[in-house]
Design an enzyme around this catalytic site. Structure first.
Site, PDB file in Angstrom:
ATOM      1  N   LYS A   1      11.378 -56.605  -0.910  1.00 15.00           N
ATOM      2  CA  LYS A   1      11.836 -57.283   0.312  1.00 15.00           C
ATOM      3  C   LYS A   1      12.126 -56.189   1.340  1.00 15.00           C
ATOM      4  O   LYS A   1      13.265 -55.755   1.517  1.00 15.00           O
ATOM      5  CB  LYS A   1      13.083 -58.130  -0.002  1.00 15.00           C
ATOM      6  CG  LYS A   1      13.258 -59.320   0.930  1.00 15.00           C
ATOM      7  CD  LYS A   1      14.206 -60.324   0.328  1.00 15.00           C
ATOM      8  CE  LYS A   1      14.776 -61.255   1.383  1.00 15.00           C
ATOM      9  NZ  LYS A   1      13.777 -61.989   2.150  1.00 15.00           N
TER      10      LYS A   1
HETATM   11  N1  PXG Z   1       9.419 -65.699   0.145  1.00 12.97           N
HETATM   12  C1  PXG Z   1       9.636 -64.841   1.145  1.00 12.97           C
HETATM   13  C2  PXG Z   1       8.488 -64.081   1.705  1.00 12.97           C
HETATM   14  C3  PXG Z   1      10.928 -64.658   1.659  1.00 12.97           C
HETATM   15  O1  PXG Z   1      11.141 -63.797   2.646  1.00 12.97           O
HETATM   16  C4  PXG Z   1      11.719 -66.308   0.074  1.00 12.97           C
HETATM   17  C5  PXG Z   1      10.424 -66.421  -0.400  1.00 12.97           C
HETATM   18  C6  PXG Z   1      12.797 -67.107  -0.599  1.00 12.97           C
HETATM   19  O2  PXG Z   1      13.573 -66.248  -1.420  1.00 12.97           O
HETATM   20  P1  PXG Z   1      15.118 -66.557  -1.717  1.00 12.97           P
HETATM   21  O3  PXG Z   1      15.530 -65.449  -2.594  1.00 12.97           O
HETATM   22  O4  PXG Z   1      15.830 -66.561  -0.399  1.00 12.97           O
HETATM   23  O5  PXG Z   1      15.167 -67.872  -2.388  1.00 12.97           O
HETATM   24  C7  PXG Z   1      12.000 -65.398   1.112  1.00 12.97           C
HETATM   25  C8  PXG Z   1      13.378 -65.177   1.636  1.00 12.97           C
HETATM   26  C9  PXG Z   1      15.141 -66.531   7.459  1.00 12.97           C
HETATM   27  C10 PXG Z   1      14.740 -65.612   6.364  1.00 12.97           C
HETATM   28  O6  PXG Z   1      15.858 -66.068   8.363  1.00 12.97           O
HETATM   29  C11 PXG Z   1      14.329 -66.098   5.140  1.00 12.97           C
HETATM   30  C12 PXG Z   1      13.942 -65.217   4.118  1.00 12.97           C
HETATM   31  C13 PXG Z   1      13.949 -63.903   4.392  1.00 12.97           C
HETATM   32  C14 PXG Z   1      14.342 -63.445   5.626  1.00 12.97           C
HETATM   33  C15 PXG Z   1      14.749 -64.287   6.614  1.00 12.97           C
HETATM   34  O7  PXG Z   1      14.740 -67.690   7.432  1.00 12.97           O
HETATM   35  N2  PXG Z   1      13.534 -65.753   2.942  1.00 12.97           N
END
Ligand code: PXG
Length: 285
Positions: free
Chosen positions: A151
């Site tokens: 990430k």
């Molecule tokens: N895939 C990607 C590419 C992500 O960035 C998720 C899946 C979901 O992962 P989690 O661990 O959150 O269940 C993410 C994470 C936003 C925002 O502001 C959202 C993410 C990252 C950065 C910003 O909406 N999602």
């Protein structure tokens, strides 16, 4: 009262929270981050998020200057300092300030930043009626170029896909991998329900191992549903009975249209609605 932002051990007023323009986080997107949620003052799956952050950092040879337990305390303290119970937390570690060159050996002092803010939610209408999404031409980063499991602060891959989605009038966009399989959305993982089974792409499809994804897989299994992590195609999506997305920001959100095709009967499905209720219970109880 101004929000307090944590930067490397000190809390600053939002207006005074500043990072060097020589920081390689800014110059090159060289760093890692997490987006987390707190419910009732407690960070959801805090340990898992920290583990992913430290693993992301390790994969890019970035040494986080403080221990995991210390960072966990700093996040909790920042929430308390801002009086935030139900909120959104952005945890960022940059490579630090250096010279105007890629070489990370010429940087020093990685910066640890914690922003805690009030969560801005998708409109409730999206949860009640479901989203429309489109698949886009920007493929997810090839895992051999930059692993989607990291990430990193370089989110251009997802931003380009998001722009394509927005241009098509959709708030989320579906990205395929280099093999043409379903990968994930720009900030959310994707699930299908087909013949009563819950389907989602495996991690080696080149996706982020979402914390919400893991939680939903557990919830589905414990309610007796079969869950299969298998390669999926756009065709599988079009003929699915149900579709939903998971992410820390969106939580669990139904999808009712993909590439102008109606999914199932065009309404959020029963298994989707049940998992939304169970996720609500898990986070709010
Ligand atoms: N895939 C990607 C590419 C992500 O960035 C998720 C899946 C979901 O992962 P989690 O661990 O959150 O269940 C993410 C994470 C936003 C925002 O502001 C959202 C993410 C990252 C950065 C910003 O909406 N999602």
């Amino acid at each position: 009262m101004s929000l307090k932002i944590y930067i490397s051990g000190t809390l600053y007023d939002k207006e005074d929270a500043k990072i060097s323009v020589y920081d390689h986080g800014l110059l090159y997107g060289d760093g890692v981050f997490e987006g987390m949620r707190s419910y009732g003052g407690k960070v959801f799956r805090h340990g898992e998020h920290l583990e992913r952050l430290y693993n992301s950092a390790k994969a890019i040879w970035l040494q986080i200057p403080i221990a995991k337990a210390e960072l966990e305390t700093a996040v909790n303290d920042t929430l308390v300092a801002n009086g935030i119970e139900d909120g959104y937390i952005r945890l960022i570690v940059t490579r630090g300030a250096g010279s105007l060159g890629l070489d990370p050996n010429r940087t020093s002092d990685p910066q640890v930043i914690i922003i805690t803010d009030h969560i801005s939610l998708y409109p409730t209408e999206y949860y009640e009626n479901g989203l429309e999404i489109v698949s886009v031409s920007t493929i997810r980063n090839h895992p051999d170029a930059l692993s989607p499991r990291v990430k990193s602060l370089n989110y251009l891959n997802n931003i380009l896909a998001k722009i394509e989605g927005l241009q098509a009038g959709c708030v989320e966009a579906l990205m395929l991998n280099h093999k043409g399989e379903i990968a994930e959305c720009t900030g959310d993982n994707i699930f299908l329900v087909s013949h009563g089974e819950v389907l989602t792409p495996p991690i080696d499809a080149g996706i982020l191992e979402g914390i919400t994804r893991d939680a939903v897989i557990e919830l589905a299994k414990s309610s007796g549903l079969a869950v299969r992590e298998i390669p999926l195609t756009k065709h599988d999506v079009y003929i699915a009975d149900e579709c939903f997305l998971t992410g820390s920001a969106a939580e669990v959100i139904p999808v009712v249209k993909v590439d102008s095709r109606v999914i199932g009967n065009g309404r959020p499905g029963t298994i989707t609605r049940d998992l939304i209720a169970k996720f609500h219970e898990l986070t709010r109880s």
